[in-house]
Design a protein around this motif. Structure first.
Motif, PDB file in Angstrom:
ATOM      1  N   LYS A   1       0.745  -1.111  -0.108  1.00  0.00           N
ATOM      2  CA  LYS A   1      -0.105   0.043  -0.069  1.00  0.00           C
ATOM      3  C   LYS A   1       0.847   1.122   0.104  1.00  0.00           C
ATOM      4  CE  LYS A   1      -4.077  -1.606   2.202  1.00  0.00           C
ATOM      5  NZ  LYS A   1      -4.940  -1.489   3.693  1.00  0.00           N
TER       6      LYS A   1
ATOM      7  N   THR B   1       2.492   2.220  -3.383  1.00  0.00           N
ATOM      8  CA  THR B   1       1.807   2.897  -4.313  1.00  0.00           C
ATOM      9  C   THR B   1       1.612   4.286  -3.802  1.00  0.00           C
ATOM     10  OG1 THR B   1      -0.426   2.486  -2.890  1.00  0.00           O
ATOM     11  CG2 THR B   1       0.141   0.737  -4.403  1.00  0.00           C
ATOM     12  N   GLU B   2       1.739   4.650  -2.686  1.00  0.00           N
ATOM     13  CA  GLU B   2       1.709   6.210  -2.538  1.00  0.00           C
ATOM     14  C   GLU B   2       3.223   6.793  -2.469  1.00  0.00           C
ATOM     15  OE1 GLU B   2       0.408   6.317   1.493  1.00  0.00           O
ATOM     16  OE2 GLU B   2      -1.459   5.170   1.299  1.00  0.00           O
TER      17      GLU B   2
END
Length: 204
Positions: A79, A82-83
């Motif tokens: 996660k 993806t940032e």
């Protein structure tokens, strides 16, 4: 443990066994503790984990390979990537090596089952390099609370008397005394349940 139960050599396993729907295909359960994971860090480090994976950015975290906590940690890492951010996952051959890595500053924290983490923290209290509990997370992930359970072969008929025995300990106060002795009061359950809802098939 599971090999012992499957072979009939062991009737019941009391360990850090999580109740899962997949395991119910072969086993029956009597719950007796919450299933929590814990972050261990140096007591001098102000960092804390309060449920937001974004606070792991830039950190160096150790975890056991092939464990449920590794699965959760790698999901957080995916996660975060993806940032546009990341953290380092480090592996060591055993818990002692991970403890030395925390002490020496090679890693910022270790993620593992809370009983082991809390034991290590308590053992380090009088050492030159004390550790602290830096945060907890359910072993079932973000959406539910996992449970640790006494485990027996399915249809053995042992789950019911096991639950009754655990509830007797709860009623007499011995359950609380034992959890307090191992610094696990925060993982107490109000009652032992027979085959309570476990980790879903998609999260085992």
């Amino acid at each position: 443990m599971f090999v012992g139960i499957d072979s009939g050599r062991t009737d019941v396993a009391f360990a850090n066994i999580t109740d899962t729907e997949k395991r119910k295909e072969k086993y029956e359960f009597a719950s007796y503790r919450q299933d929590n994971l814990a972050f261990e860090a140096r007591a001098s480090d102000p960092w804390e984990f309060k449920g937001d994976y974004r606070t792991l950015a830039g950190k160096r975290i150790s975890v056991g390979k092939g464990t449920n906590q590794e699965k959760i940690l790698l999901e957080w890492q995916a996660k975060l990537r993806t940032e546009g951010k990341d953290f380092t996952v480090s592996y060591y051959p055993d818990i002692n090596a991970a403890q030395l890595a925390i002490t020496s500053g090679q890693i910022d924290a270790y993620l593992g089952p809370s009983p082991g983490v809390l034991y290590q923290i308590n053992q380090s209290k009088t050492s030159p390099s004390p550790k602290k509990l830096a945060g907890t997370h359910s072993g079932a992930g973000e959406t539910s609370q996992g449970l640790i359970a006494a485990t027996a072969k399915k249809d053995s008929g042992l789950a019911q008397p096991l639950a009754a025995a655990i509830n007797h300990l709860i009623d007499t106060g011995q359950y609380k005394q034992w959890l307090d002795a191992w610094h696990l009061a925060s993982e107490a359950v109000p009652r032992s349940e027979i085959n309570p809802p476990g980790l879903p098939l998609t999260n085992t």
